[in-house]
Motif scaffolding. Structure first.
Motif, mmCIF file in Angstrom:
data_model
loop_
_atom_site.group_PDB
_atom_site.id
_atom_site.type_symbol
_atom_site.label_atom_id
_atom_site.label_comp_id
_atom_site.label_asym_id
_atom_site.label_seq_id
_atom_site.Cartn_x
_atom_site.Cartn_y
_atom_site.Cartn_z
ATOM 1 N N LYS A 108 4.071 -12.294 -13.190
ATOM 2 C CA LYS A 108 3.148 -12.208 -12.098
ATOM 3 C C LYS A 108 1.930 -12.162 -12.439
ATOM 4 C CE LYS A 108 5.533 -8.867 -9.937
ATOM 5 N NZ LYS A 108 5.954 -8.191 -9.027
ATOM 6 N N GLN A 109 1.019 -12.613 -11.740
ATOM 7 C CA GLN A 109 -0.391 -12.614 -12.000
ATOM 8 C C GLN A 109 -1.006 -11.125 -11.732
ATOM 9 O OE1 GLN A 109 -2.535 -15.410 -9.490
ATOM 10 N NE2 GLN A 109 -4.404 -14.171 -9.788
ATOM 11 N N VAL A 110 -0.533 -10.343 -11.124
ATOM 12 C CA VAL A 110 -0.808 -9.240 -10.985
ATOM 13 C C VAL A 110 0.302 -8.286 -10.485
ATOM 14 C CG1 VAL A 110 -1.436 -9.449 -8.390
ATOM 15 C CG2 VAL A 110 -2.511 -7.459 -9.356
ATOM 16 N N SER A 111 0.364 -7.092 -11.136
ATOM 17 C CA SER A 111 1.668 -6.204 -10.915
ATOM 18 C C SER A 111 1.684 -5.634 -9.550
ATOM 19 C CB SER A 111 1.702 -4.902 -11.892
ATOM 20 O OG SER A 111 1.007 -4.081 -11.545
ATOM 21 N N SER A 112 2.679 -5.475 -9.071
ATOM 22 C CA SER A 112 2.914 -4.813 -7.652
ATOM 23 C C SER A 112 2.167 -3.458 -7.734
ATOM 24 C CB SER A 112 4.323 -4.374 -7.338
ATOM 25 O OG SER A 112 5.028 -5.415 -7.015
ATOM 26 N N THR A 113 2.174 -2.617 -8.720
ATOM 27 C CA THR A 113 1.500 -1.296 -8.644
ATOM 28 C C THR A 113 0.044 -1.538 -8.370
ATOM 29 O OG1 THR A 113 3.030 -0.302 -10.331
ATOM 30 C CG2 THR A 113 1.102 0.755 -10.017
ATOM 31 N N VAL A 114 -0.644 -2.320 -9.081
ATOM 32 C CA VAL A 114 -2.212 -2.860 -8.867
ATOM 33 C C VAL A 114 -2.382 -3.259 -7.663
ATOM 34 C CG1 VAL A 114 -3.951 -4.284 -9.759
ATOM 35 C CG2 VAL A 114 -2.452 -3.340 -11.330
ATOM 36 N N GLY A 115 -1.440 -4.143 -7.016
ATOM 37 C CA GLY A 115 -1.566 -4.666 -5.991
ATOM 38 C C GLY A 115 -1.520 -3.779 -4.763
ATOM 39 N N GLY A 142 0.823 -1.217 -0.088
ATOM 40 C CA GLY A 142 -0.024 -0.154 0.112
ATOM 41 C C GLY A 142 0.739 1.167 0.175
ATOM 42 N N LYS A 143 0.548 2.246 -0.870
ATOM 43 C CA LYS A 143 1.204 3.287 -0.950
ATOM 44 C C LYS A 143 0.327 4.559 -1.408
ATOM 45 C CE LYS A 143 2.596 2.258 -5.550
ATOM 46 N NZ LYS A 143 4.086 1.961 -6.371
ATOM 47 N N LYS A 144 0.989 5.810 -0.726
ATOM 48 C CA LYS A 144 0.375 7.158 -0.964
ATOM 49 C C LYS A 144 1.102 7.685 -2.510
ATOM 50 C CE LYS A 144 0.708 7.449 3.995
ATOM 51 N NZ LYS A 144 1.134 7.933 5.167
#
Length: 360
Positions: free
Chosen positions: A219-226, A36-38
Motif C-alpha cells: 500500500k502507498q500509505v499505511s492505514s495508521t498514517v491515513g 480516523g481514530k481516537k
C-alpha cells in the motif's frame, strides 16, 4: 454490553502447560467506512461491513510454559518461514493486550500464520490476521477459565482484535457487523464489533464480492498514517456526521432490500474515503488509472442492463465488485469480458458474505 474493565480477568481456575490452537478469520469489506481514530483504537465514526468468506488468515498458536517471565517470548512464521519484519507489530499488540491477558509472559508462543490472498494488496490482511490471533489467545484463556461464556469469548476477542487493527474487530463474527457507537443500533459500541441486530432482506443473503486486483504491491500509505491524517482534516467533522447518516440509511435498506439505495450509499462511501485522502495534508491518490476504468465500466454496464452491481474500495487501488447472488452469472461474464483486462496479471478473487472466525 461489556466494558473494557469487564475484560480484565479476576483469577484463573485451571492451568495448562502446553498445546496449540488453530483459527481462521476472514477479511471484511466496509460499506460505511471507518476513517480516523481516537486514542486506544477508538473509531472517530461508526462503520458497517460484510464479513468475507474466502479471503482469510489461518493462524496456528503453539504455546509452552517457561521460567523467565520478564518479557514476551514468541517466534513468528509467515507461510512456514520466519518473518522478522512482522514481529514489531505483534510485540506492540502483546503490550497493548497484556492487562487483559496476564498469562502472556508465562508462555513461549509460536505463531504460524498464512493468508489465502496476497498480503498488503488492499485486502485487509491486518484485520483477518489480528482477528485470527485474538481468537487463538481467547482459546488459551478459555482453557484457563473454562466457565467463560460464549458471549464473553467472542466480544472479548473482537475487543482485543481491535487493539491490533481497528477493523479486525469486524472479522470475528459474520455476516454484517457494526463497529462504533450508533444511536439507532442497539448494542453498538466503540469497543468491539457486534452483529447487525435487525432484519436483513433476502436480497443480501449470500451477497457476492469479486475483488479485482488492480495493484498487488504494498500500500502507498499505511492505514495508521491515513487515519492520522483525519486529525486536522478540513472536512473531518462533516465526514464523521455523514457516516452516521449513511449507517442510519442502511438500517432501512437492509430491511427493505432496496438495492438502488444500497448502491448509492456504498459507492458514495467508497469515493468519500478516497476524497478524504486527496484532501488531507499530505495528500494521496490511492486509485490507479485502471481503478477509474473499472468504475466507469461498472457504471456503464449497470446503466445499460439495470443489473444491480456496484463497487466499493478500501484505502488502495483494488476494486470490490458487489452484487446479489441471483445475478452472479451475468456479472462474472461482464467481469471476464470487460474488467479482467484492468487487473494485474488478470487476477481477481471471487468471494461472498461469510460467517466469521472458525476454529480448525
Amino acid at each position: 454490553m461489556f466494558t473494557a474493565t469487564d475484560f480484565i480477568p479476576k483469577k484463573y481456575t485451571s492451568t495448562i502447560e502446553n498445546g496449540n490452537f488453530e483459527w481462521s478469520a476472514p477479511s471484511n469489506i466496509a460499506l460505511v467506512k471507518y476513517w480516523g481514530k481516537k486514542d486506544n483504537q477508538i473509531p472517530a465514526n461508526p462503520s458497517v461491513s460484510f464479513t468475507l468468506n474466502n479471503c482469510k488468515t489461518i493462524t496456528k498458536l503453539g504455546f509452552e510454559k517457561r521460567e523467565n517471565q520478564n518479557s514476551f517470548s514468541f517466534d513468528l512464521l509467515f507461510e512456514g518461514k520466519p518473518k522478522e519484519d512482522f514481529k514489531p507489530k505483534i510485540q506492540k499488540f502483546l503490550e497493548r493486550i497484556e492487562v487483559y491477558f496476564p498469562f502472556l509472559k508465562d508462555y513461549h508462543f509460536t505463531i504460524d500464520t498464512q493468508n489465502t490472498f496476497p498480503h498488503s494488496s488492499g485486502i485487509a490482511s491486518s484485520a483477518s490476521g489480528m482477528a485470527a490471533l485474538a481468537m487463538n489467545f481467547m482459546s488459551l484463556e478459555k482453557a484457563l477459565n473454562p466457565e467463560m461464556t460464549e458471549d464473553y469469548f467472542y466480544q472479548k476477542a473482537s475487543f482485543l482484535a481491535r487493539l491490533g487493527s481497528g477493523s479486525a474487530c469486524r472479522s470475528v463474527k459474520g455476516n454484517v457487523v457494526v463497529w462504533g457507537n450508533q444511536a439507532n443500533i442497539q448494542g453498538s459500541t466503540d469497543l468491539y464489533g457486534v452483529e447487525f441486530p435487525y432484519t436483513i432482506h433476502e436480497n443480501f443473503k449470500n451477497y457476492q464480492d469479486t475483488i479485482l486486483l488492480v495493484d498487488k504491491g504494498e500500500k502507498q500509505v499505511s492505514s495508521t498514517v491515513g487515519h492520522d491524517l483525519m486529525h486536522n482534516h478540513p472536512y473531518a467533522e462533516r465526514r464523521f456526521a455523514q457516516a452516521h447518516e449513511n449507517l442510519d440509511q442502511l438500517i432501512a435498506v437492509f430491511e427493505s432490500g432496496n438495492l438502488d439505495e444500497f448502491i448509492k450509499v456504498v459507492e458514495s462511501e467508497a469515493l468519500t474515503l478516497h476524497a478524504m485522502m486527496m484532501t488531507s495534508m499530505p495528500y494521496f491518490i490511492l486509485m490507479k488509472p485502471n481503478t477509474l476504468q473499472i468504475i466507469n465500466a461498472i457504471w456503464k454496464f449497470r446503466n445499460e442492463t439495470q443489473i444491480p452491481v456496484c463497487f466499493t474500495l478500501d484505502a488502495g487501488a483494488n476494486v470490490h465488485v458487489l452484487y446479489p447472488e441471483n445475478v452472479s452469472e451475468k456479472v462474472l461474464q461482464f467481469i471476464q469480458d470487460e474488467l479482467v483486462v484492468f487487473c494485474q496479471n488478470g487476477q481477481y478473487i471471487c468471494d461472498q458474505i461469510g460467517d466469521g472466525a472458525m476454529k480448525r
